[in-house]
Design an enzyme around this catalytic site. Structure first.
Site, PDB file in Angstrom:
ATOM      1  N   GLY A  11       0.833  -1.203   0.000  1.00  0.00           N
ATOM      2  CA  GLY A  11       0.000   0.000   0.000  1.00  0.00           C
ATOM      3  C   GLY A  11       0.866   1.250   0.000  1.00  0.00           C
ATOM      4  O   GLY A  11       0.485   2.280   0.549  1.00  0.00           O
ATOM      5  N   SER A  13       1.649   3.145  -2.453  1.00  0.00           N
ATOM      6  CA  SER A  13       1.399   4.098  -3.548  1.00  0.00           C
ATOM      7  C   SER A  13       0.779   5.395  -3.068  1.00  0.00           C
ATOM      8  O   SER A  13       0.942   6.439  -3.702  1.00  0.00           O
ATOM      9  CB  SER A  13       0.492   3.454  -4.605  1.00  0.00           C
ATOM     10  OG  SER A  13      -0.686   2.945  -4.011  1.00  0.00           O
ATOM     11  N   SER A 142      -5.012  -0.497  13.898  1.00  0.00           N
ATOM     12  CA  SER A 142      -5.902   0.671  13.989  1.00  0.00           C
ATOM     13  C   SER A 142      -6.476   0.723  15.398  1.00  0.00           C
ATOM     14  O   SER A 142      -6.629  -0.325  16.050  1.00  0.00           O
ATOM     15  CB  SER A 142      -7.055   0.523  12.993  1.00  0.00           C
ATOM     16  OG  SER A 142      -8.098   1.419  13.306  1.00  0.00           O
ATOM     17  N   TYR A 155     -13.578  -4.590   9.812  1.00  0.00           N
ATOM     18  CA  TYR A 155     -12.310  -3.838   9.897  1.00  0.00           C
ATOM     19  C   TYR A 155     -11.682  -4.007  11.288  1.00  0.00           C
ATOM     20  O   TYR A 155     -10.477  -4.283  11.405  1.00  0.00           O
ATOM     21  CB  TYR A 155     -12.604  -2.370   9.598  1.00  0.00           C
ATOM     22  CG  TYR A 155     -11.391  -1.479   9.516  1.00  0.00           C
ATOM     23  CD1 TYR A 155     -10.571  -1.484   8.382  1.00  0.00           C
ATOM     24  CD2 TYR A 155     -11.058  -0.617  10.562  1.00  0.00           C
ATOM     25  CE1 TYR A 155      -9.462  -0.652   8.315  1.00  0.00           C
ATOM     26  CE2 TYR A 155      -9.963   0.218  10.492  1.00  0.00           C
ATOM     27  CZ  TYR A 155      -9.168   0.203   9.362  1.00  0.00           C
ATOM     28  OH  TYR A 155      -8.065   1.028   9.293  1.00  0.00           O
TER      29      TYR A 155
END
Ligand code: NDP
Length: 244
Positions: A11, A13, A142, A155
């Site tokens: 991830g 980018s 998270s 999530y």
């Protein structure tokens, strides 16, 4: 001349991953970013890393796929002559919804990218780290994984899973001098949170420091862990105090 070391950032980018890649490039690491589709963003990150004088390449790979990650790691090892020292498992997605209505596919895709993706990447790099007796793994969790969050059962489960994955990996690989830690961000300004505005005073009331975080706040913690040889199995919150 000292041998160049390579860091893989999934991830990488956009968002937090891009900032981590740029900071690692500034420290002299060659950079391999893994992304899934946004070519222009990936090209921008590669260009910015190269401007710091290091080698940088981008690899299209869905981290939820065992085979694709195996192939990507093999290509990275070939392109960078096997010299991987750092793995940052940062790729992540959200597919929010209330548990009573959550689609099976939304559960599977979030668990697949966020949790299995990190497993896949560790699985395919661990043997190399063990052989080299050296390696730094940082997984992005998270605060949702620490506290839970209504509307984010998938999530939160994936990010809580990251904590368990981090601690088990840390225990397994510690005897070889390899560290594995996690960073648990709160609300950070990226594409993932573009629908959240700081005008929302209810949100701000939940953040003791009274503002959303920047990618630089998270990247600083990632770099701290990568450069700390005596910290392993740790989870650092970068959340303005939300989960204290
Ligand atoms: P962004 O949405 O800005 O970027 C996500 C990155 O993950 C992109 O590079 C994207 O690639 C890549 N990606 C998505 N799916 C896949 C996949 N299947 N395979 C490979 N790469 C993939 O996210 P953030 O920068 O905000 O988040 C980074 C991490 O931090 C995530 O794990 C997220 O859960 C976590 N986090 C973020 C918070 C926030 O407030 N922003 C808070 C807490 C945790 P592409 O560009 O090709 O789509």
């Amino acid at each position: 001349m000292a041998e160049a070391k390579t860091a893989i950032v999934t991830g990488g980018s956009r968002g937090i991953g891009r900032e981590v890649a740029l900071r690692l490039a500034a420290l002299g690491y060659d950079i391999a970013i893994v992304y899934v589709g946004d070519e222009n963003e990936a090209a921008d990150t590669i260009r910015a890393c190269e401007e710091k004088g290091v080698k940088a390449r981008a690899y299209v790979c869905d981290v939820s796929s065992f085979e694709e990650t195996k192939d990507a790691v093999a290509r990275i090892r070939k392109d960078f002559e096997g010299n991987i020292e750092v793995l940052v498992n940062n790729a992540g997605i959200t597919r929010d919804g209330l548990i009573a209505f959550m689609k099976e596919q939304d559960w599977d895709s979030v668990l697949g990218v966020n949790l299995k993706g990190a497993f896949n990447m560790i699985r395919h790099t661990a043997a190399l780290f063990i052989r080299n007796k050296c390696g730094r793994i940082v997984n992005i969790s998270s605060v949702s994984g620490l506290m839970g969050n209504a509307g984010q059962a998938n999530y939160s489960a994936s990010k809580a899973g990251i904590v368990g994955l981090t601690k088990s990996t840390a225990r397994e690989l510690a005897p070889k001098g390899i560290t594995c830690n996690a960073v648990a961000p709160g609300f950070i300004r990226t594409d993932m949170t573009k629908n959240i505005t700081e005008d929302n005073s209810e949100l701000l009331r939940t953040i003791p420091l009274g503002r959303m975080g920047d990618v630089s706040d998270v990247a600083a913690a990632v770099i701290f862990l990568i450069t700390s040889p005596y910290i392993t199995g740790e989870v650092i919150r970068v959340d303005g105090g939300i989960a204290m």
